[in-house]
Design an enzyme around this catalytic site. Structure first.
Site, PDB file in Angstrom:
ATOM      1  CG  ASN A   9      -0.535   6.551   3.062  1.00 24.62           C
ATOM      2  OD1 ASN A   9      -1.159   8.229   3.110  1.00 24.62           O
ATOM      3  ND2 ASN A   9      -0.278   6.292   2.466  1.00 24.62           N
ATOM      4  CE  LYS A  11      -1.949   5.798  -1.411  1.00 28.97           C
ATOM      5  NZ  LYS A  11      -1.384   4.882  -2.054  1.00 28.97           N
ATOM      6  CG  HIS A  95       3.659   4.682   1.006  1.00 29.73           C
ATOM      7  ND1 HIS A  95       3.935   4.389  -0.436  1.00 29.73           N
ATOM      8  CD2 HIS A  95       2.481   3.891   1.558  1.00 29.73           C
ATOM      9  CE1 HIS A  95       2.353   3.870  -0.282  1.00 29.73           C
ATOM     10  NE2 HIS A  95       2.089   3.861   0.885  1.00 29.73           N
ATOM     11  CD  GLU A  97       2.176   6.024  -3.017  1.00 32.50           C
ATOM     12  OE1 GLU A  97       1.669   6.672  -2.868  1.00 32.50           O
ATOM     13  OE2 GLU A  97       0.498   5.009  -3.378  1.00 32.50           O
ATOM     14  CD  GLU A 167       1.101   0.074   2.728  1.00 29.92           C
ATOM     15  OE1 GLU A 167       0.004  -0.106   2.878  1.00 29.92           O
ATOM     16  OE2 GLU A 167       2.218   1.189   1.955  1.00 29.92           O
ATOM     17  N   GLY A 173      -3.385  -0.026  -3.981  1.00 26.80           N
ATOM     18  CA  GLY A 173      -4.721   0.958  -5.565  1.00 26.80           C
ATOM     19  C   GLY A 173      -4.925   0.306  -6.919  1.00 26.80           C
ATOM     20  CB  SER A 213      -6.831  -4.119  -3.090  1.00 31.54           C
ATOM     21  OG  SER A 213      -5.836  -2.312  -3.806  1.00 31.54           O
TER      22      SER A 213
HETATM   23  C1  PEP Z   1      -1.437   2.549   1.028  1.00 31.68           C
HETATM   24  O1  PEP Z   1      -1.532   3.231   0.127  1.00 31.68           O
HETATM   25  O2  PEP Z   1      -0.510   2.583   1.486  1.00 31.68           O
HETATM   26  C2  PEP Z   1      -2.386   1.771   0.724  1.00 31.68           C
HETATM   27  C3  PEP Z   1      -1.746   0.532   0.932  1.00 31.68           C
HETATM   28  O3  PEP Z   1      -2.992   2.159  -0.617  1.00 31.68           O
HETATM   29  P1  PEP Z   1      -4.505   1.705  -0.850  1.00 31.68           P
HETATM   30  O4  PEP Z   1      -4.995   0.698  -0.068  1.00 31.68           O
HETATM   31  O5  PEP Z   1      -5.392   2.574  -1.819  1.00 31.68           O
HETATM   32  O6  PEP Z   1      -4.548   0.494  -1.516  1.00 31.68           O
END
Ligand code: PEP
Length: 251
Positions: A9, A11, A95, A97, A167, A173, A213
């Site tokens: 992803n 983003k 997601h 976000e 998640e 992040g 992460s």
């Molecule tokens: C994500 O964008 O869904 C995500 C898990 O980001 P990261 O791997 O940077 O934590």
């Protein structure tokens, strides 16, 4: 046997030349494997170029969001019909976000999930708890509720074809990963919820990713868990080399 689905992803990152360079660098190296599926989830504006490059290869291209309506007066939005017409195969929905900054709710996630199937797109449906919810021991009930609401109205066949991404928001992040055992426990619970609302066979087929992460150094341990079938990856998916390492770990 379920495949490991590794979805990067991006983003709101990269300019067009960087997006193209990334795909040029990975395209020949994504393995043709029964064990792994590799997806890049790119900003809308890069989708035409990336879909064109990915044609006939093992790389799939996903959008990061969409509207649930087919067309109409929704300024700034992109519809499932438009994505399908471009050749996009997958779409990330709900997601954290988008839930946090763009008022996405369980209801709109469900409308979008239903719309994705109506138009032949595979949804990657994100669920997960905040740190406060985890500390209050609400993870299992919250995730259960999100999954049930997201999948409402789908046939068992559609649920089996859905990709669910667990998640934990506190791990996105932040560099903090859920321990592989904790992540697996929640993914196992999600599979049980799917079984409860559909059937054992459907639950056995549904792909459940972990996200938060994930990086080359921890992906193998996560993928070795019984109920984790891949990863949704932000930061570590931005570099071609580390994306390929993640894909190879899933192969
Ligand atoms: C994500 O964008 O869904 C995500 C898990 O980001 P990261 O791997 O940077 O934590």
């Amino acid at each position: 046997m379920r495949k490991n689905v590794i979805a990067g992803n991006w983003k709101m990152n990269k300019v067009l030349s960087e997006a193209n360079e990334f795909v040029d660098a990975v395209i020949e190296k994504v393995p043709n494997s029964d064990n792994v599926e590799a997806i890049v989830c790119a900003p809308f504006v890069y989708l035409p170029s990336l879909v064109e490059k990915a044609k006939g290869t093992n790389l799939k291209v996903a959008a990061q969001n969409m509207h649930f309506e087919e067309n109409g007066a929704y300024t700034g939005e992109v519809s499932p019909v438009m994505l399908k017409d471009l050749g996009v195969t997958h779409v990330v929905l709900g997601h954290s976000e988008r839930r946090e900054y763009f008022a996405e709710t369980d209801e709109t996630v469900n409308q979008k999930t239903v719309a994705a199937f109506k138009h032949g797109l595979t949804p990657i449906v994100c669920v997960g708890e905040t740190l406060e919810q985890r500390e209050a021991n609400e993870t299992m009930s919250l995730v259960e509720d999100q999954v049930k609401k997201a999948l409402a109205g789908l046939s068992n066949e559609q649920v089996a074809a859905t990709i669910i991404a667990y998640e934990p928001i506190w791990a996105i992040g932040t560099g903090k990963t859920a321990s592989s055992e904790d992540a697996n426990e929640v993914c196992k619970h999600i599979r049980n919820v799917v079984k409860e609302v559909t059937s054992a066979d459907t639950a056995d087929k549904v792909v459940i990713q972990y996200g938060g992460s994930v990086k080359p150094a921890n992906v193998e341990e996560l993928l070795a868990q019984s109920d984790i079938d891949g990863a949704l990856v932000g930061g570590a998916s931005l570099e071609a080399e580390s994306f390929l390492q993640l894909v190879e770990a899933g192969a």
